[in-house]
Design an enzyme around this catalytic site. Structure first.
Site, PDB file in Angstrom:
ATOM      1  CB  SER A 177      -0.861   0.017   1.265  1.00 44.14           C
ATOM      2  OG  SER A 177      -0.069   0.384   2.383  1.00 44.14           O
ATOM      3  CG  ASP A 178       1.744   5.841  -0.911  1.00 46.77           C
ATOM      4  OD1 ASP A 178       2.699   5.827  -0.117  1.00 46.77           O
ATOM      5  OD2 ASP A 178       1.670   6.681  -1.837  1.00 46.77           O
ATOM      6  CD1 TRP A 179       2.338   7.481   5.891  1.00 47.69           C
ATOM      7  CD2 TRP A 179       4.428   6.808   5.444  1.00 47.69           C
ATOM      8  NE1 TRP A 179       3.112   7.765   6.970  1.00 47.69           N
ATOM      9  CE2 TRP A 179       4.412   7.365   6.730  1.00 47.69           C
ATOM     10  CE3 TRP A 179       5.653   6.323   4.952  1.00 47.69           C
ATOM     11  CZ2 TRP A 179       5.548   7.453   7.532  1.00 47.69           C
ATOM     12  CZ3 TRP A 179       6.782   6.416   5.747  1.00 47.69           C
ATOM     13  CH2 TRP A 179       6.719   6.972   7.014  1.00 47.69           C
ATOM     14  CB  SER A 185      -2.982   4.193   1.039  1.00 49.82           C
ATOM     15  OG  SER A 185      -2.526   2.898   0.760  1.00 49.82           O
TER      16      SER A 185
END
Ligand code: BGC
Length: 709
Positions: free
Chosen positions: A244-246, A248
């Protein structure tokens, strides 16, 4: 492995990119097998300490994978990715990412969060700086080059880094260019434009993917089953893992998609997201979800297996050591490569009366806030670069005694609005033969979360340029910025314009060589350059309308007669005050000399589905400099069951041409080059096609081809 250990592999923990400490909590989590990857460890000794705990003390002894954003260089900083894209040179990008990996390896980093493959059509969006621009074909070619450079052909090579294709998907289509914003992209556009570079990266064997922050058509990207599960994993057979992104995953609550972290964990896991960056929804909820029968251990096993597969490929199970020899940082050959990248990224946009290059005997005034801005010159996402190693243009000129020059900054940073120094700059300008104005944006004005609604030069830069222009001395504007800049207020005040992006560690010497004619500019725009911010989003590969704009019918706002009858003026698709074309088109870049294109032909004007034709052109260097020319092949499918763009880049080649030399370039065209995605599949339809071989997306005369079944 226990369930806790399995979920542990899906967890990426860490701290901010500036952190200088290693927390006891993190060490304990690693010891218990509750961590699969660590982000932003900033010291080799911390990497070693954590890795030793993982391998020797954790229950299964599974090594960690250390990750960091090594985007356009680790210590030796290359131009920002948008600048690197302007080189149109895969070898430069491959070499740059190879050097970045070798340098980052001295700290034990084996996973980078690059390349960013988001198609970007909006220069307001700060992250355009980190992209390869607006074109799916160019971005695809470069995505493969980045992948090869970071990973090499063998991930187990100790200096290889797993690359990460991000952000999956649609992040660049953020509404209004506002970061993190909503993307609405129909399925055909998604495949024909936004997914293409990602598919290219998969074909090149990229190890990992990162989901994006945005929602796509109502579903946050980190839970987008169509994108991650169906397209990436099932259709494209990607066998690496997806992070995932940070935060997210947990941000899906704020998106209004999940009511709590438990639901967020379930939705992301169901969509086949393998690892969670920073937030802890998986760690806190996956086991419960399995126990409640809402998720299965078999599905968790698949997630874990995909992560372990990459660790295995990286050779981490055999050897976690790395080359700590920091003497290779800023190695001579790294600096040379960075200088070449900077040099070839520069795009000459304007050169009135061929004022450039400047004669060595000229008296030069160097001014502007970016002339000596070592930190800003490195650009966004250069966490580890050391500003004291940057060679600025002022440094480069100072190192050369043969050039008579004077430096007065005038403004101290791009947003500076203190004008006290203007009189001194003007006085010096009057005594000079030429003014080099280094303007632009500080690095912090582009990149993540740094969108701008007004993309003109900030602070009092325009005012200083306007005052300088009154001296009558020729002005060369060199722009260092993370995006195309709205030049509408100053275009006529300057004689020459060079776009240098944020050129990195070696930007100074590269620019000095270009300005003084020791090298020639060869960069080409990877994005359309708008006349004014009101034109964005703007991209060359747009669709036609039922009323295509034309020069003949266009009427400028000032030419409309007072009291004109409502529908008496060119009723087509344009702005009354800005027309319909950008200031500089995609693919554009001037040269010091001139290169002529002749004899454009297709080997046949008719073709069957199984045939191929050759499009060829002769390119001749008519000037006195050795030029690098980027020859671009565009096509248009005139009529199709789904309307097609007015032009699409389908191939290009960059060549070197000695003065007077001619070369014939030939591209092979097959039905593969003509296909598009429609109703769930890739098809090529019979019909008529136009082809251009040209110097940019607006030039050239087309040749026609009829394709039959
Ligand atoms: C960015 C990613 C980056 C990650 C880790 C996020 O804020 O969107 O591109 O890789 O942080 O630093």
């Amino acid at each position: 492995m226990t369930l806790v250990e399995k979920v542990g592999q899906t967890a990426q923990r860490g701290t901010s990119s500036r952190s200088k400490t290693l927390s006891e909590d993190l060490k304990q989590a690693v010891r218990e097998g509750r961590v699969g990857s660590v982000i932003n460890v900033t010291k080799a000794e911390f990497v070693k300490e954590l890795q030793e705990i993982a391998v020797k003390e954790s229950p299964q002894g599974i090594p960690l994978i250390f990750a960091r954003d090594v985007i356009h260089g680790y210590k030796t900083i290359f131009p920002i990715p948008l600048g690197q894209a302007a080189t149109w040179d895969a070898s430069i990008i491959e070499q740059g990412s190879r050097i970045a990996a070798v340098e980052a390896n001295t700290m034990g980093i084996r996973w980078t969060f690059a390349p960013m493959l988001d198609i970007s059509r909006d220069p307001r969006w700060g992250r355009i700086a980190e992209s390869a621009g607006e074109d799916p074909y160019l971005t695809t070619v470069l995505s493969k080059a980045y992948t090869r450079g970071f990973q090499t052909s063998d991930l187990s090579n100790p200096t290889s880094m797993a690359a990460c294709a991000k952000h999956f998907v649609g992040y660049g289509a953020a509404e209004g260019g506002r970061d993190y914003n909503t993307a609405v992209i129909d399925n055909a556009l998604l495949h024909n434009v936004y997914l293409k570079p990602f598919k290219g990266a998969v074909e090149e064997g990229i190890a990992t993917f990162m989901t994006s922050f945005n929602e796509l058509n109502g579903i946050p990207a980190s839970a987008h089953a169509y994108a991650i599960k169906q397209t990436l994993k099932e259709q494209w057979k990607f066998d690496g893992f997806v992070v995932s992104d940070w935060n997210s995953v947990t941000e899906m609550i704020a998106h209004g998609y999940c009511k709590d972290e438990k639901e967020a964990a379930l939705r992301a896991a169901q969509a086949s997201l393998d690892m969670e960056m920073m937030s802890e929804a998986y760690e806190k909820n996956l086991i419960t979800l399995i126990k409640e029968g809402k998720f299965t251990e078999a599905a968790l096993d698949k997630m874990v297996a995909s992560i372990l597969r990459i660790k295995l490929k990286l050779g981490l199970f055999e050897d976690t050591s790395f080359n700590e020899d920091t003497s290779i940082l800023y190695a001579e050959e790294h600096l040379k490569a960075a200088q070449r990248a900077a040099l070839e990224s520069v795009v000459l946009l304007k050169n009135k009366k061929q004022i450039l290059p400047i004669k060595a005997s000229s008296k030069i005034l160097i001014t502007g806030p970016m002339a000596d801005a070592p930190l800003d010159q490195m650009g966004t996402w250069s966490f580890d670069g050391d500003a004291s190693k940057t060679i600025t243009p002022v440094d480069a000129f100072r190192q050369d005694n043969s050039i008579e020059h004077q430096f007065i900054p005038g403004l101290h940073f791009s947003r500076d609005s203190v004008t006290n120094a203007f009189p001194a700059v003007i006085a010096a300008a009057k005594k000079s033969d030429v003014i080099f104005f280094f303007g632009g944006e500080e690095a912090i004005l582009s990149g993540e979360a740094h969108s701008r609604a007004d993309i003109r030069l900030p602070g009092k830069q325009e005012a200083l340029l306007q005052q300088l222009s009154k001296t009558g001395k020729p002005i060369v504007l060199i722009i260092m910025a993370g995006r195309p800049i709205d030049l509408s207020n100053i275009l006529s005040d300057v004689d020459a314009i060079m776009m240098a992006w944020h050129p990195g560690t070696m930007g100074g010497p590269a620019l000095k060589d270009l300005l003084m004619g020791e090298a020639v500019p060869s960069g080409r725009l990877p994005v359309s350059w708008p006349k004014t911010v009101g034109q964005v989003p703007i991209h060359y590969n747009h669709k036609n309308t039922g009323r295509p704009a034309s020069k003949e019918s266009f009427v400028h706002i000032n030419d409309i007669p007072v009291g004109a009858w409502q529908s008496s003026l060119g009723n087509d698709s344009h702005y009354l005050d800005a027309g319909f074309e950008p200031l500089y088109p995609f693919g554009f870049g001037l040269q010091y000399g001139s290169v002529e294109y002749t004899d454009f032909k297709l080997s046949a004007n008719e073709m069957g589905m199984q045939d191929s034709v050759h499009a060829s052109i002769t390119v001749t260097n008519r000037g006195s400099y050795t030029e690098q020319e980027t020859i671009q092949l565009y096509m248009q499918d005139e009529f199709a069951s789904l309307t097609r763009p007015v032009r699409e880049l389908i191939n290009f080649e960059k060549i070197v041409l000695q003065p007077g030399a001619s070369k014939t370039i030939s591209f092979t065209i097959t039905k593969e080059d003509l296909k598009f995605y429609h109703n769930g599949k890739w098809i090529t339809e019979a019909g008529t096609f136009n082809f251009w071989i040209s110097q940019n997306a607006q030039s050239g005369t087309p040749e026609k081809l009829t394709l039959s079944e």
